[in-house]
Every structure is written in structure tokens, then in C-alpha cells.
Enzyme design. Structure first.
Site, PDB file in Angstrom:
ATOM      1  N   ASP A 293       0.876  -1.158   0.000  1.00  0.00           N
ATOM      2  CA  ASP A 293       0.000   0.000   0.000  1.00  0.00           C
ATOM      3  C   ASP A 293       0.920   1.217   0.000  1.00  0.00           C
ATOM      4  OD1 ASP A 293      -2.316   1.601   0.285  1.00  0.00           O
ATOM      5  OD2 ASP A 293      -1.981   1.692   2.447  1.00  0.00           O
TER       6      ASP A 293
ATOM      7  N   ASP B 236      -0.164   4.988   1.024  1.00  0.00           N
ATOM      8  CA  ASP B 236      -0.415   5.926   2.127  1.00  0.00           C
ATOM      9  C   ASP B 236      -0.268   5.248   3.487  1.00  0.00           C
ATOM     10  OD1 ASP B 236      -1.138   8.353   0.665  1.00  0.00           O
ATOM     11  OD2 ASP B 236      -2.828   7.167  -0.052  1.00  0.00           O
TER      12      ASP B 236
END
Length: 243
Positions: A11, A13
Site C-alpha cells: 500500500d 499511504d
């Protein structure tokens, strides 16, 4: 447990870049301004890792009225301003990823422009390009498994051999639904002890807070030496985007 990792899906963020607190600050300010009072902490807990479209749907359902048409634009403008001044790489991310012995890619709920800006601003884009996948490429965002399955297919790796590094419950849930092994990362500035508990409850197979520990965790998974007790341990110490 013998995972034999052949692909690490990150991922973005809160995992590669320390952006969740920035995004949640912007969201909380603009959503409150739109009539639904919410704190930064609540925004992190409820919407971290969730696509913006789903967040807006949830808030509209709570309010019972449509949100302002320009809300998305206002949030995005505020986030971009803060990215340019405040966004930083998660400590150790670049050095660790450069040394990984397995291929890696990015699969994020962020829209392409924000995702590209985040990786470029922190000088991480070159580590992944062109293997950067935004949720706009699939039908359903996290916690659905679509973006992780899409990334695995594009990288040519079966889901069972994919390890996902996530900081959100939605992301861990999506990884499990995809048949992948989720690792919970809690090294972002938005994370608290409650964040660790949430990821464990969601099913993360290992929780860690320092990027430098990732390679050893992957080796343990490959060797089948991560037992159930260890998995629950406390934390230690743009071609595809634009398509």
C-alpha cells in the site's frame, strides 16, 4: 506456515509515505465544513485505506443529503498543498525496498494523480515504476480484493505467493479476501496502540513498525518459521497508474 513470497505488494499511504495524517487532516476539515463534524482521529479510524468514493457514500448516507459537488476538489487541493510542504518517506522504506530479494509493486486506494505525486515527491517512484496500480483500475476498492488481484495478475504471481504490506483494516481485509498474506505496518505517524490491535483483529499475520525488519519477516515466511504466537507479536521497535 510456508508462504514462499514471490511478490510484495505495498500500500502507499501510511506504508511507503507518511501521508495518512495529512490526508485525514484535510478530509476532517472539509467534511466538517460540509456539515458532518469529524475529528482527524475519527477520519483515520473510519476511512484510512478506504477509497474516496466509498467514504463519500458513507457520509452522504449519514447526513441524508448529498455532499457539496466540490468537496472532492477541495480535499484534493488541500492534500496536494500539504504534500508539497510536509510529505515524507516512511523512515527506511527506500533503503529496505532496494535490498528486497523478491519483486514488489504498489496497489493503492489513492487516485492516480495523488498517488503519482506522493511517490514522486518522496523519490520512491523509480523503485516501482511502471508497477504502480491505483484502485481506479478495478471495479471495487478495498476492502474488496480487486486491486490486489489485479496487481498479482499484472505481475504474473499467484495470490497465494503474494505478501501485502498494509496499514489499514480495509487493506488487511482485502488481502485476506484475495488469498494473500497480510502484514500490518504501524510505523506511520497516524498509528497508535489501538491501530495495532485493529490490524491484529482484522487478521494481519505479523505486525511491525520498522521497515528494516521487513526482509527478516519475509525470510521467516519463506522458511515456514513464523508460528501463530510470533505472528501475533507486538510491533518491534506511472504507466499502470495512468492507464
Amino acid at each position: 506456515m510456508d508462504v514462499k513470497p514471490k511478490l510484495v505488494i505495498f500500500d502507499c499511504d501510511g506504508v511507503l509515505v507518511d501521508s495518512e495524517i495529512i490526508v485525514s487532516t484535510a478530509e476532517a476539515a472539509e467534511i466538517t465544513r460540509a456539515g458532518h463534524r469529524i475529528s482527524v482521529e475519527e477520519a483515520v479510524k473510519q476511512f484510512a485505506g478506504v477509497p474516496a468514493s466509498e467514504m463519500y457514500r458513507i457520509i452522504e448516507a449519514r447526513l441524508g443529503v448529498p455532499l457539496p459537488a466540490d468537496l472532492s476538489t477541495r480535499i484534493d487541493s488541500r492534500v496536494r498543498e500539504l504534500y508539497l510542504t510536509d510529505l515524507a518517506e516512511i523512515a527506511g522504506a527506500r533503503a529496505t525496498i532496494r535490498k528486497l530479494k523478491v519483486p514488489c509493486c504498489v496497489a493503492s486506494s489513492s487516485e492516480p494523480n495523488r498517488l503519482g505525486l506522493a511517490l514522486a515527491k518522496t523519490e520512491l517512484l523509480d523503485l516501482f515504476y511502471p508497477h504502480v496500480f491505483s484502485t481506479v483500475l478495478v471495479r471495487n476498492g478495498k476492502p474488496a480484493p480487486d486491486i490486489f488481484l489485479y496487481a498479482a495478475e499484472k505481475m504474473g504471481v499467484p495470490p497465494a505467493h503474494c505478501v501485502v504490506v498494509e496499514d489499514s483494516v480495509a487493506g488487511v481485509t482485502a488481502a485476506i479476501a484475495a488469498g494473500m498474506t497480510p502484514l500490518g505496518f504501524v510505523g506511520g505517524s497516524h498509528c497508535s496502540p489501538l491501530h495495532t490491535e485493529s490490524l491484529q483483529e482484522a487478521g494481519a499475520k505479523r505486525i511491525f513498525s520498522r521497515f528494516e525488519d521487513l526482509d527478516a519477516i519475509l525470510e521467516e515466511l519463506a522458511a515456514g518459521s513464523v508460528d501463530a504466537a510470533e505472528m501475533a507479536a507486538e510491533p518491534d521497535g506511472l504507466a499502470s497508474v495512468i492507464a
